[in-house]
Each structure stands twice: as structure tokens, then as C-alpha cells.
Design an enzyme around this catalytic site. Structure first.
Site, PDB file in Angstrom:
ATOM      1  N   ASP A   1     -25.439  -5.362 -16.073  1.00 33.82           N
ATOM      2  CA  ASP A   1     -25.069  -3.947 -16.094  1.00 33.82           C
ATOM      3  C   ASP A   1     -24.565  -3.448 -14.744  1.00 33.82           C
ATOM      4  O   ASP A   1     -24.648  -4.154 -13.729  1.00 33.82           O
ATOM      5  CB  ASP A   1     -26.262  -3.093 -16.573  1.00 33.82           C
ATOM      6  CG  ASP A   1     -27.592  -3.522 -15.950  1.00 33.82           C
ATOM      7  OD1 ASP A   1     -27.571  -4.154 -14.882  1.00 33.82           O
ATOM      8  OD2 ASP A   1     -28.647  -3.220 -16.532  1.00 33.82           O
TER       9      ASP A   1
ATOM     10  N   ASN B   1     -39.558   1.679 -20.039  1.00 32.53           N
ATOM     11  CA  ASN B   1     -39.372   2.199 -21.395  1.00 32.53           C
ATOM     12  C   ASN B   1     -38.910   1.100 -22.352  1.00 32.53           C
ATOM     13  O   ASN B   1     -38.482   1.378 -23.464  1.00 32.53           O
ATOM     14  CB  ASN B   1     -38.373   3.350 -21.393  1.00 32.53           C
ATOM     15  CG  ASN B   1     -37.011   2.938 -20.846  1.00 32.53           C
ATOM     16  OD1 ASN B   1     -36.786   1.762 -20.562  1.00 32.53           O
ATOM     17  ND2 ASN B   1     -36.114   3.887 -20.689  1.00 32.53           N
TER      18      ASN B   1
ATOM     19  N   HIS C   1     -36.305  -0.936 -21.888  1.00 35.08           N
ATOM     20  CA  HIS C   1     -34.872  -1.241 -21.943  1.00 35.08           C
ATOM     21  C   HIS C   1     -34.593  -2.659 -21.454  1.00 35.08           C
ATOM     22  O   HIS C   1     -35.308  -3.202 -20.620  1.00 35.08           O
ATOM     23  CB  HIS C   1     -34.027  -0.191 -21.209  1.00 35.08           C
ATOM     24  CG  HIS C   1     -34.086  -0.222 -19.724  1.00 35.08           C
ATOM     25  ND1 HIS C   1     -33.898   0.901 -18.957  1.00 35.08           N
ATOM     26  CD2 HIS C   1     -34.293  -1.234 -18.842  1.00 35.08           C
ATOM     27  CE1 HIS C   1     -33.982   0.575 -17.689  1.00 35.08           C
ATOM     28  NE2 HIS C   1     -34.221  -0.708 -17.585  1.00 35.08           N
TER      29      HIS C   1
ATOM     30  N   GLU D   1     -30.862   1.372 -23.779  1.00 34.97           N
ATOM     31  CA  GLU D   1     -31.986   2.302 -23.724  1.00 34.97           C
ATOM     32  C   GLU D   1     -32.601   2.520 -25.109  1.00 34.97           C
ATOM     33  O   GLU D   1     -31.956   2.243 -26.128  1.00 34.97           O
ATOM     34  CB  GLU D   1     -31.491   3.653 -23.192  1.00 34.97           C
ATOM     35  CG  GLU D   1     -30.903   3.579 -21.782  1.00 34.97           C
ATOM     36  CD  GLU D   1     -31.981   3.462 -20.695  1.00 34.97           C
ATOM     37  OE1 GLU D   1     -33.096   2.962 -20.975  1.00 34.97           O
ATOM     38  OE2 GLU D   1     -31.697   3.872 -19.556  1.00 34.97           O
TER      39      GLU D   1
HETATM   40  C1  GLP Z   1     -32.896  -1.566 -14.090  1.00 37.58           C
HETATM   41  C2  GLP Z   1     -31.964  -2.681 -14.573  1.00 37.58           C
HETATM   42  C3  GLP Z   1     -32.663  -3.560 -15.575  1.00 37.58           C
HETATM   43  C4  GLP Z   1     -34.023  -3.983 -15.007  1.00 37.58           C
HETATM   44  C5  GLP Z   1     -34.885  -2.770 -14.845  1.00 37.58           C
HETATM   45  C6  GLP Z   1     -36.287  -3.069 -14.321  1.00 37.58           C
HETATM   46  O1  GLP Z   1     -32.879  -0.481 -14.899  1.00 37.58           O
HETATM   47  N1  GLP Z   1     -30.761  -2.167 -15.157  1.00 37.58           N
HETATM   48  O2  GLP Z   1     -31.842  -4.676 -15.872  1.00 37.58           O
HETATM   49  O3  GLP Z   1     -34.618  -4.909 -15.856  1.00 37.58           O
HETATM   50  O4  GLP Z   1     -34.248  -1.921 -13.927  1.00 37.58           O
HETATM   51  O5  GLP Z   1     -36.338  -2.892 -12.950  1.00 37.58           O
HETATM   52  P1  GLP Z   1     -37.453  -3.464 -11.991  1.00 37.58           P
HETATM   53  O6  GLP Z   1     -37.267  -4.929 -11.990  1.00 37.58           O
HETATM   54  O7  GLP Z   1     -37.160  -2.873 -10.635  1.00 37.58           O
HETATM   55  O8  GLP Z   1     -38.750  -3.047 -12.552  1.00 37.58           O
END
Ligand code: GLP
Length: 269
Positions: free
Chosen positions: A86, A157, A159, A164
Site C-alpha cells: 500500500d 482493527n 485491516h 479496512e
Molecule cells: C499500516 C500498514 C499495514 C500494517 C499496519 C500495522 O496501516 N498499511 O500494512 O500492517 O499498519 O502497523 P504496525 O506494524 O505498525 O502495527
């Protein structure tokens, strides 16, 4: 191959779960990615890997860089092609908060991956062109022979990428392609640590679709810490629903492995 025994190993509707202390899980993840790349290169002459951002994979990329520096990787990154999950929209690749900058900093520059082999959705395309660009991204992956491995983090959440929670039916959610999306309030609030204020957090993003992710030949999910415990439990053993995007992995459970720690696995056992 690393010989680290998990504290627990179990099968759930959402895939196979391996529980390790976090530092071990990060080592196992880097070893897993290296092995998957090596196997794909042996089979097809190249490896196509889907990569994730967020804080979770940073130490994993660090380990991969160390493995390469110490000459322990049985392959050359010249045979590796990457696709990232993304990117924020709009977003310049030169902005330090862009996922392109994140990947350059943590992995691409450090292992000598050429720019034309590292694909990150482009947050600068004109708005009217975003759908075209997103569809091109899915076509590029297919033209490269599909993803050998998709690395995934999990949002609080639930995702995956920036897919989402939504009210879509499971059938429609499973078919979601790469596209422009609105970010969920929880996601935006979690991103304040990177952007400074909520006002500065982008409202939209480009994300690889659920269908694109699920089409990977194998999927490795990383989730650590107690703030992921609800999303981990609901994804792995809750009802399959678009309200918890991680649960959609249940549709391809046999190719999904979860590396978690005792904290994120707290509601599983
Ligand atoms: C972001 C990314 C996701 C990732 C998520 C979790 O939103 N777009 O791909 O999995 O964060 O983040 P973290 O690893 O900092 O908990």
C-alpha cells in the site's frame, strides 16, 4: 534454516499459528522470507515477493540486510521482484512518510534492489487515473507470475494492507482488487505517531486488494503485542467477515502462517 522451536504451534480456521518470543519470531520471519525467495528462484529463476510496511516488519528487514551482509543468503537480489501492499494517497515518494521512502530506507537501498524491480503504488498519479494505476499494479503482479510470498502485518482493527473493515458481503470483499480507499478512523489515529497530528494524516490510500493478497502462493502474517490480541483472535477463529479483514484469510487458510508472540496470541488459547 533456523532451528528455533516455537513455544506453541496450532492450527486455526485462519491458518497455522506459531508462537515465539517476539525477537525469535522476527528472526524466524526473515529466515522464512529468505527460504521462500531461494525456493522460488530455484523453481522459476526469480522470486516475486509482496512486502509490508508498519513498525512490525522493520526488525525483519534489518535481519534480512544482516543475512545478506554476512553472505548468508543463498541468492542475489537481482533475481527478486517486490510489490508493496500500500501507499498513502496523495503522497510523494520523496516524502519521508511515504511507504516508498520507508522501503528504500529499511530494505531496498540496503540490499541493492533496483528501482524497476521494486513496485510501490504511486501516490502521485492524478486522481482520475488511480483506478487505472491500481488495475495496472494487479496486471504487473500477474505478468510477473504472481506473488510467491506475501508478508502481512495486521492493523489493530484487523485491516490487511489498507483493506479496512467494511459492511461488504464476504463474497464481494474476497474479490476486492487493488484500489483507492478511505482510511478507517482507527488507522488514521494509529498513524498520528508518524505524521504528528491527525490533520496531517492522509484520508485515503492505495491498497493491494484482498483478492490480490489472497492469490499469493503463501502468506506470512506477523502480529505482535497485546494491542493486536483482539484482531488476531477474531481473524483466526471468529466469523469470516469483511468487518474484520484479517478473517478473510480463512478462505485460504492452508497457505497462511501466522508468527505471533504470547501477547498477541493471548486470546487464542
Ligand atoms: C499500516 C500498514 C499495514 C500494517 C499496519 C500495522 O496501516 N498499511 O500494512 O500492517 O499498519 O502497523 P504496525 O506494524 O505498525 O502495527
Amino acid at each position: 534454516m533456523l532451528d528455533l522451536e516455537p513455544q506453541r504451534r496450532a492450527k486455526f480456521p485462519g491458518g497455522t499459528v506459531l508462537v515465539y518470543p517476539r525477537a525469535d519470531a522476527e528472526l524466524v520471519a526473515s529466515d522464512w522470507i529468505a527460504s521462500a525467495i531461494g525456493a522460488a528462484i530455484d523453481d522459476r529463476g526469480q522470486a516475486v515477493v509482496g512486502l509490508a510496511t508498519g513498525s512490525t516488519p522493520i526488525p525483519v528487514y534489518e535481519h534480512l540486510v544482516s543475512l545478506r551482509t554476512s553472505g548468508k543468503l543463498p541468492f542475489d537480489f537481482k533475481s527478486v521482484i517486490t510489490y508493496n501492499l500500500d501507499e498513502y494517497y496523495p503522497m510523494s515518494p520523496t516524502d519521508p512518510n511515504s511507504y516508498r521512502a520507508f522501503m528504500d530506507k529499511h530494505l531496498f537501498r540496503r540490499v541493492g534492489l533496483a528501482a524497476n524491480r521494486t513496485h510501490v503504488l504511486d501516490g502521485t498519479v492524478p486522481e482520475a487515473y488511480t483506478q487505472h494505476h491500481a488495475s495496472d499494479f494487479d496486471r504487473w503482479i500477474a505478468a510477473d507470475g504472481g506473488l510467491d510470498l506475501q508478508l502481512l502485518g495486521l492493523g489493530r482493527n484487523g485491516h490487511i494492507g489498507f483493506n479496512e473493515p467494511s459492511d461488504l458481503t464476504v463474497e464481494v470483499a474476497l474479490a476486492l482488487p487493488t484500489r483507492l480507499v478511505e482510511l478507517h478512523p482507527t488507522t488514521r489515529s494509529d498513524a498520528i505517531k508518524d505524521f504528528g497530528t491527525e490533520f496531517d494524516v492522509p484520508r485515503r490510500a492505495l491498497t493491494m486488494g484482498i483478492a490480490s493478497i489472497l492469490a499469493a502462493r503463501s502468506i506470512l502474517v506477523l502480529a505482535f503485542g497485546s494491542n493486536k490480541a483482539d484482531a488476531v483472535a477474531e481473524s483466526l477463529m471468529g466469523t469470516m467477515t469483511a468487518r474484520m479483514p484479517g478473517s478473510l484469510l480463512q478462505s485460504v487458510a492452508r497457505k497462511v502462517t501466522w508468527l505471533v508472540d504470547a501477547e498477541s496470541a493471548a486470546k487464542l488459547f
